[in-house]
Design an enzyme around this catalytic site. Structure first.
Site, PDB file in Angstrom:
ATOM      1  N   SER A  52       0.801  -1.232   0.000  1.00 56.69           N
ATOM      2  CA  SER A  52       0.000   0.000   0.000  1.00 56.69           C
ATOM      3  C   SER A  52       0.835   1.284   0.000  1.00 56.69           C
ATOM      4  O   SER A  52       0.464   2.246  -0.677  1.00 56.69           O
ATOM      5  CB  SER A  52      -0.986  -0.007   1.161  1.00 56.69           C
ATOM      6  OG  SER A  52      -1.921  -1.039   0.968  1.00 56.69           O
ATOM      7  N   LYS A  57      -8.414  -6.014  11.087  1.00 56.61           N
ATOM      8  CA  LYS A  57      -9.623  -5.539  10.395  1.00 56.61           C
ATOM      9  C   LYS A  57     -10.908  -5.752  11.196  1.00 56.61           C
ATOM     10  O   LYS A  57     -11.800  -4.915  11.168  1.00 56.61           O
ATOM     11  CB  LYS A  57      -9.766  -6.237   9.041  1.00 56.61           C
ATOM     12  CG  LYS A  57      -8.754  -5.790   8.002  1.00 56.61           C
ATOM     13  CD  LYS A  57      -9.096  -6.449   6.677  1.00 56.61           C
ATOM     14  CE  LYS A  57      -8.075  -6.141   5.615  1.00 56.61           C
ATOM     15  NZ  LYS A  57      -8.497  -6.620   4.287  1.00 56.61           N
ATOM     16  N   ASP A  76     -12.851  -3.495   0.226  1.00 58.14           N
ATOM     17  CA  ASP A  76     -12.395  -4.749  -0.385  1.00 58.14           C
ATOM     18  C   ASP A  76     -13.426  -5.296  -1.380  1.00 58.14           C
ATOM     19  O   ASP A  76     -13.066  -5.791  -2.458  1.00 58.14           O
ATOM     20  CB  ASP A  76     -12.121  -5.809   0.684  1.00 58.14           C
ATOM     21  CG  ASP A  76     -10.845  -5.520   1.468  1.00 58.14           C
ATOM     22  OD1 ASP A  76      -9.919  -4.902   0.906  1.00 58.14           O
ATOM     23  OD2 ASP A  76     -10.767  -5.922   2.648  1.00 58.14           O
ATOM     24  N   ALA A  94     -11.134 -12.758   3.640  1.00 57.71           N
ATOM     25  CA  ALA A  94     -11.143 -12.397   2.226  1.00 57.71           C
ATOM     26  C   ALA A  94     -12.378 -12.977   1.535  1.00 57.71           C
ATOM     27  O   ALA A  94     -12.999 -12.324   0.691  1.00 57.71           O
ATOM     28  CB  ALA A  94      -9.872 -12.899   1.554  1.00 57.71           C
TER      29      ALA A  94
HETATM   30  P1  ATR Z   1      -8.061 -14.235   5.258  1.00 52.57           P
HETATM   31  O1  ATR Z   1      -8.644 -13.309   6.282  1.00 52.57           O
HETATM   32  O2  ATR Z   1      -6.917 -13.652   4.496  1.00 52.57           O
HETATM   33  O3  ATR Z   1      -9.099 -14.825   4.351  1.00 52.57           O
HETATM   34  P2  ATR Z   1      -7.988 -16.503   7.065  1.00 52.57           P
HETATM   35  O4  ATR Z   1      -9.174 -15.946   7.772  1.00 52.57           O
HETATM   36  O5  ATR Z   1      -6.850 -17.026   7.850  1.00 52.57           O
HETATM   37  O6  ATR Z   1      -7.364 -15.417   6.092  1.00 52.57           O
HETATM   38  O7  ATR Z   1      -8.509 -17.626   6.054  1.00 52.57           O
HETATM   39  C1  ATR Z   1      -7.639 -18.428   5.343  1.00 52.57           C
HETATM   40  C2  ATR Z   1      -8.435 -19.371   4.432  1.00 52.57           C
HETATM   41  O8  ATR Z   1      -7.508 -20.282   3.817  1.00 52.57           O
HETATM   42  C3  ATR Z   1      -9.422 -20.239   5.204  1.00 52.57           C
HETATM   43  O9  ATR Z   1     -10.524 -20.487   4.371  1.00 52.57           O
HETATM   44  C4  ATR Z   1      -8.607 -21.508   5.435  1.00 52.57           C
HETATM   45  O10 ATR Z   1      -9.362 -22.673   5.668  1.00 52.57           O
HETATM   46  P3  ATR Z   1      -9.817 -23.082   7.184  1.00 52.57           P
HETATM   47  O11 ATR Z   1     -11.020 -22.231   7.489  1.00 52.57           O
HETATM   48  O12 ATR Z   1     -10.102 -24.513   7.106  1.00 52.57           O
HETATM   49  O13 ATR Z   1      -8.626 -22.761   8.075  1.00 52.57           O
HETATM   50  C5  ATR Z   1      -7.873 -21.628   4.132  1.00 52.57           C
HETATM   51  N1  ATR Z   1      -6.699 -22.479   4.240  1.00 52.57           N
HETATM   52  C6  ATR Z   1      -5.523 -22.175   4.863  1.00 52.57           C
HETATM   53  N2  ATR Z   1      -4.649 -23.227   4.770  1.00 52.57           N
HETATM   54  C7  ATR Z   1      -5.307 -24.202   4.078  1.00 52.57           C
HETATM   55  C8  ATR Z   1      -4.965 -25.525   3.627  1.00 52.57           C
HETATM   56  N3  ATR Z   1      -3.744 -26.050   3.875  1.00 52.57           N
HETATM   57  N4  ATR Z   1      -5.887 -26.226   2.927  1.00 52.57           N
HETATM   58  C9  ATR Z   1      -7.110 -25.703   2.663  1.00 52.57           C
HETATM   59  N5  ATR Z   1      -7.493 -24.460   3.059  1.00 52.57           N
HETATM   60  C10 ATR Z   1      -6.610 -23.723   3.744  1.00 52.57           C
END
Ligand code: ATR
Length: 278
Positions: A22, A71, A108, A137
């Site tokens: 940013s 956030k 966003d 996200a």
């Molecule tokens: P953000 O706010 O950036 O979206 P987050 O809230 O940590 O970050 O979400 C990360 C996403 O990636 C989640 O949907 C997570 O799945 P879980 O809810 O099961 O944790 C997903 N994710 C992260 N590592 C993963 C993996 N190895 N396989 C599948 N999904 C994964």
């Protein structure tokens, strides 16, 4: 750039914040538009967030962006917030108003849709969308899709209960599906969006079989390091239209900038090149 007592200050508050693109983005616009302003990375620990936010008016800041992991907490700390921030459950932009109050918004969702529409003008909300992930996200992406009238959103998340919780909270035509069913869930969709961190540099690869994905479907990865994720590379190889993750970042920044500095900057190739310049 010479900073003076009248320089219009804004910044990004995160922990860590060193990786944030940013500052490159907003300072490019400030310079391009000849505005006496500066956009600063502000590393703030979670336990200090309220102190940092309440200091913004006292320090004369026009506002700030809020990034990971603040956030959600920021939503509870601002005095007012817009409907997108409330529905997403997170604030990514704060404007300090004339009375010194903190006004929260979330750009966003706007950034996601604006980018999608500018990269794929033919896209229509009539066909189902498959969203991978159910984190912060994903919430922004789903709220954005609903705001333009998408009639069916299929959510596949590793942790099924999280997908169910998100579908219930956001409401509307959201269907929570199991992570293991993601290949079949791609059948008939017009758009596939990866909102997980899988495919990002240093993270495991996203395993998403594309055999059932219609050739006409658009594939959008919100990961932008690397720009060409393995998902986008394999979608591109089979002829799907692909959209990388940088565009959403650039487009979400535009309404924040306008809220602080009163001018509407443009998202251009020159901006992309500058932000990617490292
Ligand atoms: P953000 O706010 O950036 O979206 P987050 O809230 O940590 O970050 O979400 C990360 C996403 O990636 C989640 O949907 C997570 O799945 P879980 O809810 O099961 O944790 C997903 N994710 C992260 N590592 C993963 C993996 N190895 N396989 C599948 N999904 C994964």
């Amino acid at each position: 750039m010479i900073l003076t007592g009248t320089t219009g200050l804004a910044g990004v508050i995160g922990w860590p914040v060193a990786h944030s693109l940013s500052p490159r983005l907003h300072n490019f616009w400030l310079e391009a538009l000849g505005i006496d302003g500066a956009y600063i990375p502000l590393a703030v620990k979670p336990e200090n967030l309220s102190l940092a936010l309440w200091a913004l008016p006292a320090l004369g800041f026009k506002g700030a962006n809020i990034t990971v992991p603040h956030k959600e907490q920021a939503l509870a700390l601002v005095e007012k917030s817009d409907s997108f921030a409330k529905r997403i459950g997170a604030v990514n932009t704060i404007r300090v108003d004339e009375k010194g109050r903190l006004i929260g918004s979330n750009t966003d969702a706007y950034g996601f849709i604006k980018n999608l529409k500018s990269e794929a003008r033919h896209w229509r909300p009539s066909r189902p969308v498959l969203v991978l992930g159910a984190g912060g996200a994903a919430r922004a992406v789903c709220v954005a899709l609903l705001s333009v009238g998408v009639r069916e959103i299929r959510i596949c998340n590793r942790t099924h209960s999280r997908a169910e919780g998100m579908a219930e909270e956001i409401g509307g035509p959201l269907v929570a599906l199991h992570w293991g069913d993601r290949e079949d869930a791609a059948e008939g969709v017009g758009l596939l969006v990866n909102t997980t961190k899988l495919g990002m540099t240093g993270a495991p690869k996203l395993r998403m079989p594309l055999t059932k994905l219609p050739p006409s479907a658009i594939v959008n990865d919100i990961v932008y390091t690397p720009l060409m994720t393995p998902l986008l590379a394999s979608a591109g190889e089979r002829g799907n239209r692909i959209i990388d993750g940088l565009g959403m970042l650039l487009h979400q920044a535009q309404p924040s900038f306008t809220a602080w500095y009163g001018k509407k900057p443009k998202v251009t190739q020159a901006l992309r090149n500058h932000v990617l310049g490292g």
